[in-house]
Design a protein around this motif. Sequence first.
Motif, PDB file in Angstrom:
ATOM      1  N   SER A   7       7.424  -4.735  10.433  1.00  0.00           N
ATOM      2  CA  SER A   7       7.889  -3.470  10.988  1.00  0.00           C
ATOM      3  C   SER A   7       8.471  -2.652   9.837  1.00  0.00           C
ATOM      4  N   TYR A   8       8.255  -1.333   9.890  1.00  0.00           N
ATOM      5  CA  TYR A   8       8.729  -0.500   8.776  1.00  0.00           C
ATOM      6  C   TYR A   8       9.229   0.820   9.341  1.00  0.00           C
ATOM      7  N   THR A   9      10.369   1.288   8.809  1.00  0.00           N
ATOM      8  CA  THR A   9      10.986   2.529   9.277  1.00  0.00           C
ATOM      9  C   THR A   9      10.772   3.635   8.253  1.00  0.00           C
ATOM     10  N   TYR A  10      10.162   4.740   8.704  1.00  0.00           N
ATOM     11  CA  TYR A  10       9.942   5.939   7.878  1.00  0.00           C
ATOM     12  C   TYR A  10      11.098   6.909   8.108  1.00  0.00           C
ATOM     13  N   ASN A  11      11.757   7.288   7.032  1.00  0.00           N
ATOM     14  CA  ASN A  11      12.921   8.169   7.133  1.00  0.00           C
ATOM     15  C   ASN A  11      12.643   9.585   6.639  1.00  0.00           C
ATOM     16  N   ILE A  12      11.425   9.831   6.181  1.00  0.00           N
ATOM     17  CA  ILE A  12      11.074  11.153   5.663  1.00  0.00           C
ATOM     18  C   ILE A  12       9.801  11.611   6.357  1.00  0.00           C
ATOM     19  N   ASN A  13       9.788  12.885   6.735  1.00  0.00           N
ATOM     20  CA  ASN A  13       8.607  13.435   7.395  1.00  0.00           C
ATOM     21  C   ASN A  13       7.390  13.382   6.478  1.00  0.00           C
ATOM     22  N   GLY A  14       6.211  13.269   7.097  1.00  0.00           N
ATOM     23  CA  GLY A  14       4.974  13.297   6.330  1.00  0.00           C
ATOM     24  C   GLY A  14       3.914  12.412   6.940  1.00  0.00           C
ATOM     25  N   ASN A  15       2.661  12.598   6.424  1.00  0.00           N
ATOM     26  CA  ASN A  15       1.545  11.753   6.850  1.00  0.00           C
ATOM     27  C   ASN A  15       1.353  10.673   5.795  1.00  0.00           C
ATOM     28  N   ARG A  16       1.390   9.415   6.222  1.00  0.00           N
ATOM     29  CA  ARG A  16       1.423   8.301   5.280  1.00  0.00           C
ATOM     30  C   ARG A  16       0.155   7.450   5.410  1.00  0.00           C
ATOM     31  N   SER A  17      -0.459   7.171   4.248  1.00  0.00           N
ATOM     32  CA  SER A  17      -1.593   6.249   4.200  1.00  0.00           C
ATOM     33  C   SER A  17      -1.065   4.829   4.075  1.00  0.00           C
ATOM     34  N   VAL A  18      -1.706   3.923   4.778  1.00  0.00           N
ATOM     35  CA  VAL A  18      -1.273   2.525   4.799  1.00  0.00           C
ATOM     36  C   VAL A  18      -2.425   1.662   4.304  1.00  0.00           C
ATOM     37  N   SER A  19      -2.136   0.700   3.420  1.00  0.00           N
ATOM     38  CA  SER A  19      -3.143  -0.233   2.938  1.00  0.00           C
ATOM     39  C   SER A  19      -2.625  -1.652   3.056  1.00  0.00           C
ATOM     40  N   LEU A  20      -3.588  -2.578   3.167  1.00  0.00           N
ATOM     41  CA  LEU A  20      -3.255  -3.998   3.275  1.00  0.00           C
ATOM     42  C   LEU A  20      -4.192  -4.795   2.383  1.00  0.00           C
ATOM     43  N   LYS A  21      -3.618  -5.640   1.528  1.00  0.00           N
ATOM     44  CA  LYS A  21      -4.376  -6.567   0.709  1.00  0.00           C
ATOM     45  C   LYS A  21      -4.069  -7.973   1.193  1.00  0.00           C
ATOM     46  N   VAL A  22      -5.150  -8.754   1.488  1.00  0.00           N
ATOM     47  CA  VAL A  22      -4.997 -10.116   1.980  1.00  0.00           C
ATOM     48  C   VAL A  22      -5.713 -11.058   1.023  1.00  0.00           C
ATOM     49  N   THR A  23      -5.045 -12.151   0.637  1.00  0.00           N
ATOM     50  CA  THR A  23      -5.600 -13.149  -0.286  1.00  0.00           C
ATOM     51  C   THR A  23      -5.669 -14.495   0.420  1.00  0.00           C
ATOM     52  N   ASN A  24      -6.819 -15.197   0.232  1.00  0.00           N
ATOM     53  CA  ASN A  24      -6.925 -16.526   0.838  1.00  0.00           C
ATOM     54  C   ASN A  24      -6.630 -17.617  -0.178  1.00  0.00           C
ATOM     55  N   ASP A  25      -6.752 -18.882   0.277  1.00  0.00           N
ATOM     56  CA  ASP A  25      -6.369 -20.004  -0.571  1.00  0.00           C
ATOM     57  C   ASP A  25      -7.345 -20.241  -1.722  1.00  0.00           C
ATOM     58  N   LYS A  26      -8.487 -19.542  -1.749  1.00  0.00           N
ATOM     59  CA  LYS A  26      -9.430 -19.667  -2.851  1.00  0.00           C
ATOM     60  C   LYS A  26      -9.230 -18.575  -3.898  1.00  0.00           C
ATOM     61  N   GLY A  27      -8.231 -17.731  -3.669  1.00  0.00           N
ATOM     62  CA  GLY A  27      -7.974 -16.653  -4.608  1.00  0.00           C
ATOM     63  C   GLY A  27      -8.779 -15.401  -4.339  1.00  0.00           C
ATOM     64  N   CYS A  28      -9.582 -15.408  -3.266  1.00  0.00           N
ATOM     65  CA  CYS A  28     -10.372 -14.221  -2.922  1.00  0.00           C
ATOM     66  C   CYS A  28      -9.496 -13.261  -2.131  1.00  0.00           C
ATOM     67  N   PHE A  29      -9.695 -11.973  -2.306  1.00  0.00           N
ATOM     68  CA  PHE A  29      -8.880 -10.995  -1.602  1.00  0.00           C
ATOM     69  C   PHE A  29      -9.751  -9.835  -1.128  1.00  0.00           C
ATOM     70  N   GLU A  30      -9.213  -9.150  -0.149  1.00  0.00           N
ATOM     71  CA  GLU A  30      -9.852  -7.946   0.374  1.00  0.00           C
ATOM     72  C   GLU A  30      -8.770  -6.912   0.635  1.00  0.00           C
ATOM     73  N   ILE A  31      -9.126  -5.651   0.478  1.00  0.00           N
ATOM     74  CA  ILE A  31      -8.182  -4.543   0.675  1.00  0.00           C
ATOM     75  C   ILE A  31      -8.782  -3.583   1.692  1.00  0.00           C
ATOM     76  N   ILE A  32      -7.922  -3.152   2.617  1.00  0.00           N
ATOM     77  CA  ILE A  32      -8.328  -2.144   3.584  1.00  0.00           C
ATOM     78  C   ILE A  32      -7.273  -1.051   3.604  1.00  0.00           C
ATOM     79  N   GLY A  33      -7.701   0.185   3.708  1.00  0.00           N
ATOM     80  CA  GLY A  33      -6.762   1.300   3.726  1.00  0.00           C
ATOM     81  C   GLY A  33      -7.062   2.268   4.861  1.00  0.00           C
ATOM     82  N   ARG A  34      -6.010   2.886   5.359  1.00  0.00           N
ATOM     83  CA  ARG A  34      -6.140   3.892   6.407  1.00  0.00           C
ATOM     84  C   ARG A  34      -5.467   5.174   5.912  1.00  0.00           C
ATOM     85  N   PRO A  35      -6.260   6.190   5.547  1.00  0.00           N
ATOM     86  CA  PRO A  35      -5.658   7.434   5.043  1.00  0.00           C
ATOM     87  C   PRO A  35      -4.875   8.142   6.150  1.00  0.00           C
TER      88      PRO A  35
END
Length: 587
Positions: free
Chosen positions: A162-190
């Motif tokens: 959970s995250y609290t935004y204290n300043i007005n604006g449109n915020r892009s959110v991204s997530l990077k996930v890494t597995n136990d083999k060291g592989c990762f993927e990134i997804i973003g939402r503008p």
Amino acid sequence: MKSKLTYLHRTLTLILIIVLSAMRAQAQAPVAQFTSNRDSGCFPLRVDFFDNSTNSPTEWQWDLGNGNQSTLQNPSATYLVPGVYQIRLIARNANGADTSVFKTIKVFGKPVIDFVSPDTLGCTPHTANFTSTATPGILANSITGYEWNFGDGGASTLPNPSYTYNINGNRSVSLKVTNDKGCFEIIGRPQYIKVGSGIDVAFDEVVTPACAPPITAFFTNNTTGNTVGTTYTWEFGNGATATNPDTVTYNYSTPGIYTVRLIGVNSIGCRDTATKTIVANAFNTVINGPDSICAGSSATFSYPSNTAILANPPSLWRNGFNATNYTGASFSFVYTTPGTYTIQLFANYGTCRDTIRKTLVVKPSPTVNWNILGDSVKCSTPLTVNFNNISTGGNIYNWAFGPTGATSTDRDPVYTYTTAGNFTVRLTVTNSFACSTTVQRTNNVRIQAPTLSIAGTPAGGCAPFVFNAATGVTTTAVDSIVRYSWDFGVTTRTDDTSNVRNPVFDYGNNPGTYTVRLTIFTRTGCSVSATRTVVIGPRVTFGIAATPRVTCPDANIQFNITNLVGGTPPYTYTWNFGDGTTRTGTT
């Protein structure tokens, strides 16, 4: 010359051995072998293969496991799909071919990730909850890391933050996930989270007093903040609503206390509510207070602080128990007698009057009392105490006997005390009306050993000596002293005892050291003794001689002690010469 021929012979022999060895190697089939720069990795995975075959192969046939073939000696392959690949090499020369053992290449998949938030639109401060739906990916076992970027410098490593935004604006959110083999993927939402300014909804109200319906209320909207495009809904507390943005007039047809709400929602979805309680028609006064209590308890009655009751002339209360009148917003009274009582409030609303009544039921409370059959005091443990419950008006009993955890729910319990002390006993009796009465008695049970001291009695003196125990004897006994036994320590007499508390004993003219002993006996079987050493010294007798006995003033006179009898040196003496002069010394 002979040495040159020997050298030539050796050289030709060596060349022949080398040629024969080469011919022999070319005559053997190659042994296929290879290595790679990696055996596993995340897709897309590039792998370089290196031929290590022996016996000089001249041709190579590779099956790279991904549908591709190669005839290079050291090929490379790129694997674009996760999975397990079998690599094979066939090495050839002029004498035949050999196939190597299979080599396995594992290509791990990246995590399959997505996330969602139900809170993509809000007002500052705005808290958004994020949920990740990531899975480890092909050939991976688990997820080892999450890296969130919330678009304003904030971050988290939790799976579902959970995250609290204290300043007005449109915020892009991204997530990077890494597995136990060291592989990762990134997804973003503008511009995924949209945060804007909120509104502060408020309103004023004016209620016109009336003795009878309708009662008119005026409401004024005082909302501030980002009010552009804001829609409003009024709720008047009786099911009626309105959507007027500014001033609203509403008539209440039924007197009462109503909760009025103004709800505002602005153009970006920011929502706020203001709530007020209003009194429409002062006749609808209510009395706050209990419906029932137990006898002996205090009850407090009041009317709500927002009730428009005037103070002049004051409104009056009656408690229903006696003729006492009370003024003010509340009163309290202790009801000692069971019964049903009517509480009355004579309310003054200026031009209107009203009488409000409330019924109070006073339930009977138990009367708690008990006595102890037998002893409640003793000089030693154990002590078994029989409690005789003579309480009335109850049917549930809770005893506490004093030691920690010592309790009983019997009506007439028996409890054995095994430690000494002064114990407070408590009994709570409850009846079928759930009314309880508690009585607590301090030092209800006492277990104490007796104490004795005769240290304050006479320590001795000069013969003839009389021992007087009128003072100096101190005793304590919770169960009373039943007998005193004195022994004055004179072994040559048979009358050196006494059974009174403060005896007088005459030692006569018998110097010596005596041990005086007193023993006391208590009612419940204890005894204790104390001793006192009494020292009696012999009386000293002597005479005085003066030489001369008649003389002139300022002449010296010799004084001497004569016939000194008794005592043991050294002696202390004090002279008084009759003219106010004294002298003290030791000899």
